[in-house]
Write a protein that holds these residues in place. Structure first.
Motif, short mmCIF file in Angstrom:
data_model
loop_
_atom_site.label_atom_id
_atom_site.label_comp_id
_atom_site.label_asym_id
_atom_site.label_seq_id
_atom_site.Cartn_x
_atom_site.Cartn_y
_atom_site.Cartn_z
N GLN A 296 11.75 2.99 4.77
CA GLN A 296 10.05 2.82 4.77
C GLN A 296 9.65 1.89 6.92
OE1 GLN A 296 7.43 1.79 0.79
NE2 GLN A 296 6.83 3.54 0.84
N ASP B 61 4.08 3.65 6.03
CA ASP B 61 3.85 2.42 5.86
C ASP B 61 4.22 1.98 4.31
OD1 ASP B 61 1.29 2.17 7.29
OD2 ASP B 61 -0.01 3.62 5.82
N THR C 191 4.72 0.09 0.81
CA THR C 191 3.62 0.65 -0.23
C THR C 191 3.61 -0.68 -0.90
OG1 THR C 191 3.78 3.18 -0.78
CG2 THR C 191 3.36 2.13 -2.68
N TYR D 247 2.20 -2.46 -4.79
CA TYR D 247 1.85 -1.74 -5.85
C TYR D 247 1.33 -3.19 -6.34
CZ TYR D 247 4.36 2.45 -5.63
OH TYR D 247 4.40 3.49 -5.45
N LYS E 26 -1.55 -0.11 -3.17
CA LYS E 26 -1.68 0.80 -4.65
C LYS E 26 -1.59 0.45 -5.99
CE LYS E 26 0.49 4.63 -2.28
NZ LYS E 26 1.07 6.28 -2.23
#
Length: 214
Positions: A94, A100, A102, A104, A167
């Motif tokens: 990424q 971006d 990610t 969690y 997320k």
């Protein structure tokens, strides 16, 4: 295991720290039975590995099969598949793509990252032990980092302009992960030598070359 029984071969079970589930003790030692949801979204992998350990020890007890069970914690390094879904390869790819990164949850969950060379040394050491050593033995780096710390380190080392995006945390995602490697130190004379930054440097270089090649 049946083949090992017939040929009297020594067999290695590459088990996993996931047998500990979302642990209620920290760090995790081999005597801990774990905290695993048997019907959750992660259970197929977690319980599959737990069942494999059970079968190994049943063959050892009933048939005298020489087993070596290694509980492998997060491992990374060059030659990982760029899309294997693991956190180190995800973050690096990424970052190199300028996407971006990610995370969690809030990124406070911890993991321990072992460079592949160290893991291989540990596996070879375990296979070279005498017949009385069955394991399970934790093989992992006891250095503990939050996922957010890992992401920030990858951003720094790649020089990317990527931002962190949060997320929702998946169900049953372990909050902490850190191996107690006392047994590996005492039994194998083993402990990891490669620091996270040094290992990431080699891993990022590999992925950078892969990315440049298209």
């Amino acid at each position: 295991l049946g083949l090992a029984k017939r040929t009297k071969a020594r067999i290695l079970q590459a088990s996993t720290s996931e047998v500990y589930g979302d642990p209620e003790i920290h760090p995790q030692e081999e005597s801990y039975w774990g905290n695993v949801n048997p019907i959750g979204p992660r259970s197929c992998y977690d319980e599959g590995k737990r069942c494999a350990e059970t079968l190994c020890f049943d063959y050892h007890r009933q048939h005298g099969v020489e087993i070596k069970v290694a509980r492998i914690f997060n491992t990374y390094g060059p030659r990982m598949h760029p899309n294997d879904g693991r956190v180190v390869s995800n973050f690096i790819m990424q970052a190199l793509r300028g996407e971006d990164i990610t995370i969690y949850g809030d990124g406070s969950q911890t993991r321990s990252f072992c460079f592949v060379d160290d893991l291989v040394d540990g596996l070879i050491g375990l296979m070279n032990t005498d017949t009385g050593v069955t394991g399970p033995i934790n093989l992992g780096n006891p250095g503990e980092f939050t996922i957010k710390e890992l992401a920030e380190l990858v951003i720094e080392m790649t020089g990317t302009s990527s931002k962190l995006v949060q997320k929702p945390l998946p169900q049953d995602d372990p909050r902490k992960r850190k191996p107690d490697i006392t047994r590996a130190r005492n039994t194998l004379g083993w402990e990891p030598q490669v620091k996270l930054r040094d290992g990431l440097e080699k891993t990022i270089a590999y992925f950078r070359e892969l990315h440049a090649a298209g």
